[in-house]
Write a protein that holds these residues in place. Sequence first.
Motif, short mmCIF file in Angstrom:
data_model
loop_
_atom_site.label_atom_id
_atom_site.label_comp_id
_atom_site.label_asym_id
_atom_site.label_seq_id
_atom_site.Cartn_x
_atom_site.Cartn_y
_atom_site.Cartn_z
N ARG A 8 0.72 -1.07 0.00
CA ARG A 8 0.02 -0.11 -0.05
C ARG A 8 0.87 1.28 -0.11
NH1 ARG A 8 -5.17 0.55 1.09
NH2 ARG A 8 -6.13 2.47 1.71
N GLU A 9 1.93 1.20 0.79
CA GLU A 9 2.78 2.45 0.75
C GLU A 9 3.45 2.48 -0.70
OE1 GLU A 9 3.45 4.75 3.18
OE2 GLU A 9 1.74 3.51 4.30
N GLU A 10 3.60 1.51 -1.40
CA GLU A 10 4.34 1.48 -2.61
C GLU A 10 3.27 2.36 -3.49
OE1 GLU A 10 6.62 -1.15 -5.95
OE2 GLU A 10 5.77 -2.00 -3.99
N MET A 11 2.26 2.04 -3.64
CA MET A 11 1.09 2.63 -4.32
C MET A 11 0.99 4.03 -3.92
SD MET A 11 -1.86 -0.36 -4.83
CE MET A 11 -2.86 0.37 -3.47
N LYS A 12 1.04 4.50 -2.76
CA LYS A 12 1.00 5.77 -2.31
C LYS A 12 1.95 6.61 -2.96
CE LYS A 12 -1.58 5.53 2.00
NZ LYS A 12 -1.20 5.82 3.53
N ASN A 13 3.25 6.10 -2.94
CA ASN A 13 4.44 6.87 -3.39
C ASN A 13 4.58 6.94 -4.88
OD1 ASN A 13 5.71 6.96 -0.66
ND2 ASN A 13 6.85 4.97 -1.02
N VAL A 14 3.95 6.00 -5.54
CA VAL A 14 3.90 6.14 -6.98
C VAL A 14 2.81 7.19 -7.33
CG1 VAL A 14 3.18 4.89 -9.01
CG2 VAL A 14 4.75 3.85 -7.52
N ALA A 15 1.78 7.12 -6.62
CA ALA A 15 0.62 7.94 -7.04
C ALA A 15 1.30 9.49 -6.45
CB ALA A 15 -0.52 7.72 -5.98
N SER A 16 1.77 9.56 -5.66
CA SER A 16 2.34 11.04 -5.21
C SER A 16 3.31 11.45 -6.05
CB SER A 16 2.95 11.27 -3.62
OG SER A 16 3.93 10.47 -3.61
N HIS A 17 4.11 10.43 -6.57
CA HIS A 17 5.22 11.08 -7.57
C HIS A 17 4.43 11.52 -8.89
CE1 HIS A 17 8.96 10.84 -9.75
NE2 HIS A 17 8.53 10.32 -10.81
N TRP A 18 3.46 10.86 -9.47
CA TRP A 18 2.77 11.07 -10.52
C TRP A 18 2.12 12.55 -10.52
CZ3 TRP A 18 -0.30 5.95 -11.18
CH2 TRP A 18 0.57 4.99 -11.81
N SER A 19 1.30 12.79 -9.24
CA SER A 19 0.86 14.16 -9.07
C SER A 19 1.53 15.26 -9.03
CB SER A 19 -0.10 13.93 -7.97
OG SER A 19 0.44 14.00 -6.70
N HIS A 20 3.06 15.06 -8.49
CA HIS A 20 3.93 16.06 -8.29
C HIS A 20 4.31 16.46 -9.81
CE1 HIS A 20 7.39 18.22 -6.67
NE2 HIS A 20 8.06 17.50 -7.26
N GLU A 21 4.73 15.43 -10.73
CA GLU A 21 5.09 15.72 -11.97
C GLU A 21 4.31 16.52 -12.67
OE1 GLU A 21 6.13 11.99 -13.79
OE2 GLU A 21 7.94 11.79 -12.82
N GLU A 22 3.01 16.41 -12.62
CA GLU A 22 1.96 17.04 -13.31
C GLU A 22 1.92 18.48 -12.96
OE1 GLU A 22 -1.90 15.11 -12.71
OE2 GLU A 22 -1.28 13.17 -13.87
N THR A 23 1.95 18.55 -11.66
CA THR A 23 1.96 19.95 -10.74
C THR A 23 3.28 20.75 -11.54
OG1 THR A 23 1.16 18.89 -8.92
CG2 THR A 23 1.98 21.03 -8.55
N ASP A 24 4.25 20.00 -11.40
CA ASP A 24 5.44 20.79 -12.00
C ASP A 24 5.25 21.16 -13.56
OD1 ASP A 24 6.67 20.54 -9.75
OD2 ASP A 24 7.97 18.96 -10.52
N LYS A 25 4.61 20.62 -14.27
CA LYS A 25 4.41 20.65 -15.81
C LYS A 25 3.19 21.82 -15.84
CE LYS A 25 5.62 16.14 -17.52
NZ LYS A 25 4.68 14.83 -18.22
N ARG A 26 2.22 21.64 -14.88
CA ARG A 26 1.19 22.99 -15.14
C ARG A 26 1.87 24.46 -14.53
NH1 ARG A 26 -2.90 19.47 -11.75
NH2 ARG A 26 -3.59 17.88 -13.46
N SER A 27 2.58 24.11 -13.51
CA SER A 27 3.16 25.39 -13.10
C SER A 27 4.18 26.19 -14.00
CB SER A 27 3.90 25.28 -11.63
OG SER A 27 4.96 24.43 -11.64
N GLU A 28 4.83 25.02 -14.79
CA GLU A 28 5.74 25.45 -15.74
C GLU A 28 5.13 26.21 -17.07
OE1 GLU A 28 9.11 23.61 -18.83
OE2 GLU A 28 8.95 22.91 -16.69
N SER A 29 3.86 25.71 -17.42
CA SER A 29 3.21 26.20 -18.45
C SER A 29 2.45 27.56 -18.08
CB SER A 29 2.30 25.09 -19.02
OG SER A 29 1.46 24.80 -18.09
N LYS A 30 2.04 27.72 -16.84
CA LYS A 30 1.73 28.83 -16.33
C LYS A 30 2.60 29.90 -16.29
CE LYS A 30 -1.23 30.58 -12.39
NZ LYS A 30 -0.63 31.91 -12.83
N LYS A 31 3.70 29.80 -15.92
CA LYS A 31 4.89 30.61 -15.90
C LYS A 31 5.22 31.25 -17.17
CE LYS A 31 7.11 29.10 -11.72
NZ LYS A 31 8.58 28.52 -11.16
#
Length: 62
Positions: A8-31
């Motif tokens: 379960r912890e491994e799944m949480k880590n993978v899921a949080s990693h994906w959302s972090h990458e998406e946030t970075d891409k969105r913030s970069e395109s917003k900038k």
Amino acid sequence: MSINSIDREEMKNVASHWSHEETDKRSESKKRADARRRIEALRDIKDSGLTYEEAVDLGLIH
């Protein structure tokens, strides 16, 4: 590998990693979009004949 054998912890880590990458891409395109808008606003001000100081005084630039 069974779905029940996935940690379960491994799944949480993978899921949080994906959302972090998406946030970075969105913030970069917003900038980038914000920078394009600022450049366009400065070009419009230049075309109108105002100086930078006048534009700031009028509240056109923050």
